[in-house]
Every structure is written in C-alpha cells, then in structure tokens.
Design a protein around this motif. Structure first.
Motif, short mmCIF file in Angstrom:
data_model
loop_
_atom_site.label_atom_id
_atom_site.label_comp_id
_atom_site.label_asym_id
_atom_site.label_seq_id
_atom_site.Cartn_x
_atom_site.Cartn_y
_atom_site.Cartn_z
N MET A 1 32.53 51.39 40.02
CA MET A 1 31.62 52.26 39.27
C MET A 1 30.99 53.23 40.27
O MET A 1 30.96 52.99 41.48
CB MET A 1 30.54 51.41 38.60
CG MET A 1 31.06 50.40 37.58
SD MET A 1 31.91 51.12 36.13
CE MET A 1 30.52 51.80 35.20
N GLU B 1 42.49 54.21 37.27
CA GLU B 1 41.68 55.03 36.37
C GLU B 1 42.35 55.20 35.01
O GLU B 1 41.67 55.33 33.99
CB GLU B 1 41.41 56.41 37.00
CG GLU B 1 40.51 56.38 38.21
CD GLU B 1 39.10 55.88 37.90
OE1 GLU B 1 38.58 56.17 36.80
OE2 GLU B 1 38.52 55.18 38.75
N LEU C 1 41.28 52.41 33.06
CA LEU C 1 39.82 52.18 33.06
C LEU C 1 39.18 53.28 32.20
O LEU C 1 38.98 53.08 31.01
CB LEU C 1 39.29 52.16 34.49
CG LEU C 1 39.78 50.96 35.32
CD1 LEU C 1 39.48 51.12 36.79
CD2 LEU C 1 39.14 49.66 34.80
N ILE C 2 38.94 54.45 32.79
CA ILE C 2 38.41 55.54 31.95
C ILE C 2 39.43 55.85 30.84
O ILE C 2 39.05 56.20 29.71
CB ILE C 2 38.06 56.81 32.78
CG1 ILE C 2 37.27 57.80 31.93
CG2 ILE C 2 39.29 57.45 33.39
CD1 ILE C 2 36.66 58.97 32.69
N VAL D 1 38.53 53.23 28.22
CA VAL D 1 37.16 53.35 27.70
C VAL D 1 36.99 54.63 26.88
O VAL D 1 36.33 54.63 25.84
CB VAL D 1 36.15 53.32 28.87
CG1 VAL D 1 34.75 53.67 28.41
CG2 VAL D 1 36.16 51.94 29.55
N GLU E 1 28.84 57.86 31.99
CA GLU E 1 29.70 56.69 32.20
C GLU E 1 28.85 55.41 32.24
O GLU E 1 29.24 54.38 31.72
CB GLU E 1 30.50 56.81 33.50
CG GLU E 1 31.42 58.04 33.58
CD GLU E 1 32.32 58.21 32.37
OE1 GLU E 1 33.09 57.28 32.07
OE2 GLU E 1 32.24 59.28 31.71
N TRP F 1 28.65 51.15 30.33
CA TRP F 1 28.78 50.09 31.36
C TRP F 1 29.59 48.89 30.88
O TRP F 1 30.54 48.46 31.53
CB TRP F 1 27.39 49.65 31.81
CG TRP F 1 27.41 48.69 32.97
CD1 TRP F 1 27.52 47.32 32.91
CD2 TRP F 1 27.34 49.02 34.36
NE1 TRP F 1 27.52 46.78 34.16
CE2 TRP F 1 27.40 47.81 35.08
CE3 TRP F 1 27.23 50.22 35.07
CZ2 TRP F 1 27.35 47.76 36.47
CZ3 TRP F 1 27.17 50.17 36.46
CH2 TRP F 1 27.23 48.96 37.14
N ASP G 1 31.64 48.56 28.42
CA ASP G 1 33.04 48.89 28.15
C ASP G 1 33.85 48.95 29.45
O ASP G 1 35.00 48.51 29.50
CB ASP G 1 33.15 50.25 27.43
CG ASP G 1 32.49 50.21 26.06
OD1 ASP G 1 32.37 49.10 25.48
OD2 ASP G 1 32.09 51.29 25.56
N TYR G 2 33.23 49.52 30.48
CA TYR G 2 33.92 49.58 31.77
C TYR G 2 34.14 48.18 32.35
O TYR G 2 35.19 47.87 32.89
CB TYR G 2 33.17 50.46 32.77
CG TYR G 2 33.55 51.91 32.64
CD1 TYR G 2 34.78 52.36 33.14
CD2 TYR G 2 32.73 52.83 32.01
CE1 TYR G 2 35.15 53.69 33.01
CE2 TYR G 2 33.10 54.16 31.88
CZ TYR G 2 34.31 54.59 32.37
OH TYR G 2 34.70 55.89 32.24
N TYR H 1 37.68 46.69 33.35
CA TYR H 1 37.99 46.11 34.66
C TYR H 1 38.52 44.68 34.51
O TYR H 1 39.49 44.28 35.16
CB TYR H 1 36.75 46.11 35.56
CG TYR H 1 36.62 47.36 36.41
CD1 TYR H 1 37.45 47.57 37.52
CD2 TYR H 1 35.67 48.34 36.11
CE1 TYR H 1 37.32 48.71 38.30
CE2 TYR H 1 35.55 49.49 36.89
CZ TYR H 1 36.37 49.67 37.99
OH TYR H 1 36.27 50.80 38.76
#
Lengths: 286, 286
Positions: B80, B141, B144-145, B148, B214, B218, B220-221, B225
């Motif tokens: 993060m 990424e 991840l992003i 999300v 972002e 949190w 969701d990330y 992960y």
C-alpha cells in the motif's frame, strides 16, 4: 559552491578541469589534484560530505520532475581501461537513490546496432526527466576505438564529430545538462592497476587480455582523445579532463561536477498541486 | 546465514516471513520485528553491517555473470502507499553497485501497454544475468488495483493468477531467484505517514490525492492481497509478508532475503579464462 564544500576546495575544480581553447591532452597531468586542499584522507571526508549534499540535491531534482520539470543530467564517462569509471559509478553515482539514475554501459555494438547509425543506440538511452543519466562509455567510442582500429572509413569518422555536436546540442536544447568526463590516467599507473588485477584472483574477472592489446595502442588513443575532445568541447556540452591516478581525487571531482550542475539549477521543493487543507480533511475522515 | 549476521537474528527471518499453507493476511502483525534481537538502534548497526556483506556478495554474483553464469535475482516489491518501497530501494538496494541493478518502476500502464497482455511490459523488463532486478510494483498490480477497481472482467482477473504462476515458473527455470515481498503496513500507520507528507512542504511531492482514494478501499485491497498471495505463493517463487510499520525492520528483512538468496548460490570469484602467467609477461613487455 555550498559553504560546506568550500573548505575543501581552494578553487572550483569545474573551472580548473574544463577544457578550453588550445587544449593539449599530453600537457595535462594525471597525478595531480587541482583545486583540492588536502590529500587522500581529507578526500574521503569530503567525498562522504559531498555524498549527502549530492543525494539531497538529487532528491529535489527528481521531485521537481514529478510536477513537470523536464530537466535531465547526462554524465558521459570515457577513459582508458582501469582509469576508474567503475569506481565513479559505485562511489559517486551510487550515493544517490537508484530510482534517480539511468545508468547504461555501452559495450561493443551488437550486429543489430551496427546496422544503424552510431547514434541510434545512444539516442534510445538518453535519460528521462529528473534523472541523472550515466553513460559508461558512449558515442565517443565511435571516434576513439572507431578511429584507432579503423572500424569505419576516415570520412565517416570525420562526419561523426559534427553529428555528435549536433546531437549533444539537441540534448542541451531539450533541457539536459551535459557533463563529459575523461578520466586521464597515466600509462605507468595503468600498468600497475592491470598488474594488480593479474595478481589478485578476486580481480581476475575484471581483467581482459584485450586490455593489453589496447594498451599497446596507447599513443594512438591519446591522439584520438585529443582530436575528439578538441572537436566536441563546446560551451554547452563541455569536456572535463580529470587527473585519474589518484582515485579519490577523480571521484571527488566528478561528484563536484554533479553538485555544481544541480546548484546551477537553483532547485527547491516543488509546491503542492493540490489543496493541502482539503486533503488533510479528507485524510482525517478516512 | 553468515556469522556476522547471526548475532542480530534469533531465527532466520526468511523462514518466519515466508508465506505457507493456511496464510491469513489479516492475522499478520504489522508492527512486529520477527526474529530480530533488538530495536531501532541495533537495527541501524545491522543494516550497515548487512550492506557491506550484500555489496560483496553482489559483486561476486556480477563477476560470475561475466564468465557465463546465467543466474539473476528478481525482487518484487508490493505494498500500500507509504509502506516504504522507496526506502527499501534507497537504503537496501542502494547499498550495492548501481551497475548491478536493473530497477524498474511500473506505473499505470500506458495506452500501448494496455493494448497488450498484462505481462507484455513485465517480460520486457526482467533482469539480465548477474543483476538484481527490482520491480517497484509489478504484474501484481493487475490482480490488485485491477481487481479492486474492476479494470478487467472477473474471468480475466481469474486467468491472471495462473498466468502469473506460469510466467514466474519460467523465470525460475531460467535461473532466476524470485523473491516476492509485500510490505505489510497498518492502516493507522498509513494515516500517520500520509499526514506527515501533508504537514511537510518537502514531502508534498510524495503526496497524491489518489492515495486517499485508494485508502478508502483499504479492506478491498487487503482482500485482493490475500487472494493474490494465496494463489501465487509457490515453493519456487515464494511470497514474504513483512511487517512494515517499523521501517528499519522492513529494510533489514528485505536485505536479509537478498543476502540469503546469494548465500544459497554458494558464490566464489570466477576463475580466470586466460593464462595469467602469459598475461603478466605481455603486460610487463607493454
């Protein structure tokens, strides 16, 4: 020059080392330490001090690139074998954040590279905004080994000096500070350094039989450097010839050239392009 | 582990931090210092000591590549915002010779990159022989992003986990030591670090309003992960989840992973591929 550094230098080495009119390489000393007010031990202190100054300046330089500053620095390193390019990269360049460095070592051109103009591979590797580009060897090889070993016809070699000047002027026009360094090593000192590489098994990997082949052409290389430097030393893209028999001095001098380049930029931290108060409120609520 | 480092560690942190079966990210602490026998001040000593060990190992590693050794190291850094990737690059990676580093920061993909498979730009940037490749953000990424923010359809996201495993296995088969690091930061600690960036004008350039966007996602990330790590942690390409609230600890731990990787290679200086005695004679005559 910053106050902290002034105590070490009697004269700005940039001025002492910059190539000017009537330059004669063979008249330049290799074992001196122009402008530095001390020896090896004070040199180590000055290098450590300079490293923190350089590192802070580089961070500011990089920071500005994130808000649109287009400036770059290009450090060109040329020298005979063992002159200390590697040590400059490790001890001077290595003191700054790796994120801020665009390092590229140019070896003998590949088949593909030889099918293009000599500047083709060079242009692909110029530094990005906010970076210190380091050319470990460069387009100058094409008028150094290129000339000494007749790797191209004489008229092509001749053409290249002008092409280099034009190319470097484009870099300067594109906001690049160009710093060209020749580490000027004595022939005896090279012999001693090559000898050490042969003596020490942990240095054998740095030795190449080709190094002696090139050494045997020492005078031809000195002549090629003389011509290359006098043909391409311009006010905007100057050459610096740095005595390199004392490694500690050459490192300090190059470090100083980089510090000078940043000082000339008058760097400050970029101002926020967002509403700081509003962001504090958003963060507090998150 | 080398003797010099053993005094600092009670247990090899590689074993403590490596992700295994039944991994649950939310159960992992962010403010601990597993295996380290001391606090911040001893941590600084250990980091300096480790830097010289790492630097020497890296030089041997690089030296071997000049005589045909094909091995590489790839360090993947994910985290993060504000978790300390930059500090790892500067203080851990920055301790070794810049010539030995293939550093690449992956930003939001360009238009051209988006027209290709997500691994296209990654594959172009894998490290060369003898180098430590550093991916500052990476193909992760894209799960991840990517997950999300629904930047790709669910079935494409699903496909990517397998594609990543296959890609990383190819790297391993091509003599790459793959080290995947998640810097595991606490949500409160992130708030404090973002707050500091807003307080200090010299840190404003590191702040991006998008960071708070972002942060609002949190959980969701963390879930993304969790899924990414459990789907892609393999014996050959392991994940290490490193508590990152203490910057000094995270740096030490990553440094240690690199040292461990080199120690496992059993590196020695390469033997000369030329006749040392003959070369000494040639040099003497030159």
């Amino acid at each position: 020059m910053s106050t902290r550094l002034e105590e070490f230098w009697t004269t700005d080495p940039s001025d002492l080392l910059r190539v000017g009119d009537g330059f004669v390489l063979s008249a330049e000393e290799t074992d001196s330490s122009p402008g530095f007010n001390g020896g090896k031990s004070l040199g180590a202190t000055a290098l450590a001090d300079g490293a923190s100054i350089l590192s802070e300046l580089q961070e500011k330089f990089f920071a500005n690139s994130t808000t649109g500053d287009n400036r770059k620095v290009l450090l060109v390193l040329q020298a005979m074998d063992t002159a200390g390019k590697g040590g400059i990269v490790r001890h001077v360049v290595g003191a700054v954040d790796p994120q801020g460095i665009d390092y590229v070592a140019f070896k003998a051109p590949t088949k593909e590279e030889r099918e293009h103009d000599f500047l083709w591979r060079i242009k692909k590797n110029v530094p990005r905004a906010g970076r210190i580009g380091v050319f470990d060897r460069s387009h100058y090889e094409d008028v150094l080994i290129g000339r000494v070993r007749s790797l191209a016809p004489p008229d092509e070699i001749e053409r290249r000096y002008g092409a280099i000047n034009q190319f470097e002027q484009q870099l300067v026009d594109d906001d690049t500070t160009v710093i060209k360094v020749m580490l000027h090593l004595g022939k005896d000192e090279q012999k001693s350094r090559l000898g050490e590489r042969l003596e020490r098994p942990d240095k054998h990997w740095k030795y190449n039989p080709g190094d002696v082949d090139e050494r045997l052409l020492w005078d031809d290389y000195q002549e090629a450097y003389q011509i290359a430097i006098e043909r391409t030393a311009t006010p905007d893209a100057p050459w610096y010839v740095i005595p390199a028999d004392k490694k500690w001095y050459a490192r300090l001098a190059v470090q100083h050239l980089l510090i000078d380049a940043f000082n000339a930029m008058d760097l400050d931290w970029p101002t926020a392009d967002f509403d700081v108060k509003a962001e504090k409120a958003r963060l507090a609520a998150s």
